[in-house]
Write a protein that holds these residues in place. Structure first.
Motif, PDB file in Angstrom:
ATOM      1  N   GLY A 195      39.289  38.479  78.284  1.00 39.60           N
ATOM      2  CA  GLY A 195      40.103  38.388  79.485  1.00 39.60           C
ATOM      3  C   GLY A 195      39.383  38.714  80.777  1.00 39.60           C
ATOM      4  N   CYS A 196      38.096  39.015  80.711  1.00 41.70           N
ATOM      5  CA  CYS A 196      37.339  39.380  81.916  1.00 41.70           C
ATOM      6  C   CYS A 196      36.708  38.166  82.587  1.00 41.70           C
ATOM      7  N   VAL A 197      36.496  38.277  83.892  1.00 40.32           N
ATOM      8  CA  VAL A 197      35.716  37.295  84.645  1.00 40.32           C
ATOM      9  C   VAL A 197      34.588  38.038  85.351  1.00 40.32           C
ATOM     10  N   ILE A 198      33.522  37.313  85.662  1.00 40.73           N
ATOM     11  CA  ILE A 198      32.406  37.906  86.406  1.00 40.73           C
ATOM     12  C   ILE A 198      32.600  37.587  87.875  1.00 40.73           C
ATOM     13  N   ASN A 199      32.668  38.605  88.687  1.00 36.02           N
ATOM     14  CA  ASN A 199      32.684  38.435  90.138  1.00 36.02           C
ATOM     15  C   ASN A 199      31.263  38.655  90.632  1.00 36.02           C
ATOM     16  N   THR A 225      27.825  36.594  93.185  1.00 31.79           N
ATOM     17  CA  THR A 225      27.168  35.438  93.812  1.00 31.79           C
ATOM     18  C   THR A 225      26.077  34.908  92.894  1.00 31.79           C
ATOM     19  N   PHE A 226      25.659  35.725  91.916  1.00 31.70           N
ATOM     20  CA  PHE A 226      24.559  35.446  90.992  1.00 31.70           C
ATOM     21  C   PHE A 226      23.209  35.334  91.706  1.00 31.70           C
ATOM     22  N   LYS A 227      23.105  35.914  92.878  1.00 33.65           N
ATOM     23  CA  LYS A 227      21.810  35.974  93.561  1.00 33.65           C
ATOM     24  C   LYS A 227      21.125  37.271  93.155  1.00 33.65           C
ATOM     25  N   VAL A 228      19.818  37.186  92.897  1.00 30.73           N
ATOM     26  CA  VAL A 228      19.051  38.361  92.501  1.00 30.73           C
ATOM     27  C   VAL A 228      19.202  39.456  93.562  1.00 30.73           C
ATOM     28  N   GLY A 229      19.521  40.651  93.104  1.00 31.22           N
ATOM     29  CA  GLY A 229      19.710  41.792  94.003  1.00 31.22           C
ATOM     30  C   GLY A 229      21.157  42.010  94.404  1.00 31.22           C
ATOM     31  N   ASP A 230      22.024  41.016  94.168  1.00 25.73           N
ATOM     32  CA  ASP A 230      23.432  41.149  94.526  1.00 25.73           C
ATOM     33  C   ASP A 230      24.209  41.832  93.399  1.00 25.73           C
ATOM     34  N   PRO A 231      25.340  42.445  93.747  1.00 25.45           N
ATOM     35  CA  PRO A 231      26.160  43.102  92.730  1.00 25.45           C
ATOM     36  C   PRO A 231      26.977  42.096  91.907  1.00 25.45           C
ATOM     37  N   TYR A 232      27.473  42.565  90.784  1.00 29.46           N
ATOM     38  CA  TYR A 232      28.435  41.814  89.979  1.00 29.46           C
ATOM     39  C   TYR A 232      29.401  42.823  89.380  1.00 29.46           C
ATOM     40  N   GLU A 233      30.559  42.334  88.922  1.00 28.08           N
ATOM     41  CA  GLU A 233      31.519  43.134  88.173  1.00 28.08           C
ATOM     42  C   GLU A 233      32.148  42.245  87.111  1.00 28.08           C
ATOM     43  N   TYR A 234      32.345  42.785  85.911  1.00 27.98           N
ATOM     44  CA  TYR A 234      33.214  42.154  84.915  1.00 27.98           C
ATOM     45  C   TYR A 234      34.576  42.805  85.122  1.00 27.98           C
ATOM     46  N   VAL A 235      35.570  42.000  85.501  1.00 29.41           N
ATOM     47  CA  VAL A 235      36.899  42.506  85.818  1.00 29.41           C
ATOM     48  C   VAL A 235      37.912  41.868  84.882  1.00 29.41           C
ATOM     49  N   GLY A 236      38.797  42.706  84.317  1.00 29.00           N
ATOM     50  CA  GLY A 236      39.832  42.192  83.431  1.00 29.00           C
ATOM     51  C   GLY A 236      40.736  43.297  82.951  1.00 29.00           C
ATOM     52  N   PRO A 237      41.585  42.994  81.971  1.00 31.72           N
ATOM     53  CA  PRO A 237      42.570  43.965  81.479  1.00 31.72           C
ATOM     54  C   PRO A 237      41.902  45.246  80.966  1.00 31.72           C
ATOM     55  N   GLY A 238      42.457  46.392  81.373  1.00 25.02           N
ATOM     56  CA  GLY A 238      41.884  47.668  80.950  1.00 25.02           C
ATOM     57  C   GLY A 238      42.674  48.851  81.444  1.00 25.02           C
ATOM     58  N   ASN A 239      41.989  49.970  81.621  1.00 20.62           N
ATOM     59  CA  ASN A 239      42.611  51.243  82.007  1.00 20.62           C
ATOM     60  C   ASN A 239      43.427  51.181  83.288  1.00 20.62           C
ATOM     61  N   GLU A 240      43.044  50.303  84.217  1.00 17.37           N
ATOM     62  CA  GLU A 240      43.713  50.240  85.523  1.00 17.37           C
ATOM     63  C   GLU A 240      44.496  48.936  85.694  1.00 17.37           C
ATOM     64  N   GLY A 241      44.911  48.317  84.588  1.00 18.34           N
ATOM     65  CA  GLY A 241      45.660  47.066  84.682  1.00 18.34           C
ATOM     66  C   GLY A 241      44.755  45.853  84.548  1.00 18.34           C
ATOM     67  N   ASP A 242      45.233  44.701  85.016  1.00 20.39           N
ATOM     68  CA  ASP A 242      44.532  43.432  84.829  1.00 20.39           C
ATOM     69  C   ASP A 242      43.259  43.279  85.659  1.00 20.39           C
ATOM     70  N   GLU A 243      43.063  44.138  86.651  1.00 21.24           N
ATOM     71  CA  GLU A 243      41.892  44.042  87.524  1.00 21.24           C
ATOM     72  C   GLU A 243      40.943  45.229  87.337  1.00 21.24           C
ATOM     73  N   THR A 244      40.874  45.754  86.144  1.00 16.98           N
ATOM     74  CA  THR A 244      40.007  46.892  85.853  1.00 16.98           C
ATOM     75  C   THR A 244      38.543  46.463  85.839  1.00 16.98           C
ATOM     76  N   VAL A 245      37.684  47.202  86.519  1.00 20.81           N
ATOM     77  CA  VAL A 245      36.241  46.965  86.450  1.00 20.81           C
ATOM     78  C   VAL A 245      35.762  47.534  85.117  1.00 20.81           C
ATOM     79  N   GLN A 246      35.363  46.639  84.211  1.00 15.65           N
ATOM     80  CA  GLN A 246      34.888  47.053  82.895  1.00 15.65           C
ATOM     81  C   GLN A 246      33.459  47.575  82.976  1.00 15.65           C
ATOM     82  N   VAL A 247      32.589  46.774  83.566  1.00 18.90           N
ATOM     83  CA  VAL A 247      31.201  47.150  83.829  1.00 18.90           C
ATOM     84  C   VAL A 247      30.792  46.522  85.153  1.00 18.90           C
ATOM     85  N   TYR A 248      29.733  47.066  85.747  1.00 20.38           N
ATOM     86  CA  TYR A 248      29.237  46.529  87.012  1.00 20.38           C
ATOM     87  C   TYR A 248      27.747  46.822  87.111  1.00 20.38           C
ATOM     88  N   GLY A 249      27.102  46.208  88.078  1.00 19.35           N
ATOM     89  CA  GLY A 249      25.680  46.461  88.284  1.00 19.35           C
ATOM     90  C   GLY A 249      25.090  45.492  89.275  1.00 19.35           C
TER      91      GLY A 249
END
Length: 149
Positions: free
Chosen positions: A32-36, A38-62
């Motif tokens: 149920g997660c999507v990757i937010n 730009t996919f540019k080197v050095g830019d951030p990303y987040e896998y967001v989906g159902p979890g502890n904080e509802g449907d928009e929970t940040v599962q992992v990031y980096g």
């Protein structure tokens, strides 16, 4: 401590890549997660989906470390803030590599450079098998595995 996995998928690298990065692919293969990103080197990303904080929970990031469409996706990974208080201090590196092999694609995953005593290591060791099996199944059939989650 490195985690290494190889899967062979009956699909082209382009099809596997679509499962790895597109919203429709990740929703089915990453529970149920999507990757937010730009996919540019050095830019951030987040896998967001159902979890502890509802449907928009940040599962992992980096941070995106390397991005070559249909070939390599590499990023640092931190657990989401709702999962670990000291999430910024906890890090590993994830690298997906795709190679054509005959009429299929070899998907290699390396999860390395773990912070010492990372609390998610054992969990990742168990769950990568499920996630990679799901990537294979989604790419080949369009359907997710029912893993009881």
């Amino acid at each position: 401590m490195d985690l290494n996995y190889e899967f062979y998928i009956d699909a082209t690298p382009e099809e596997v890549w679509h499962t790895l990065v597109s919203p429709e692919g990740t929703r089915k293969s990453f529970f149920g997660c999507v990757i937010n990103s730009t996919f540019k080197v050095g830019d951030p990303y987040e896998y967001v989906g159902p979890g502890n904080e509802g449907d928009e929970t940040v599962q992992v990031y980096g941070t995106i470390l390397f991005y070559e469409p249909h070939k390599v996706l590499s990023y640092t990974e931190h657990p989401g803030p709702s999962y670990q208080v000291k999430h910024k201090e906890l890090e590993s590196r994830v690298t997906f590599t795709l190679e054509p092999v005959g009429g299929c694609t070899k998907l290699t995953l390396e999860n390395d450079q773990w912070t010492e005593n990372h609390p998610a290591y054992e969990n990742s060791k168990k769950h990568w098998w499920m996630m990679l099996s799901n990537i294979k199944t989604v790419t080949e059939t369009g359907k997710s595995l029912d893993l009881g989650w």
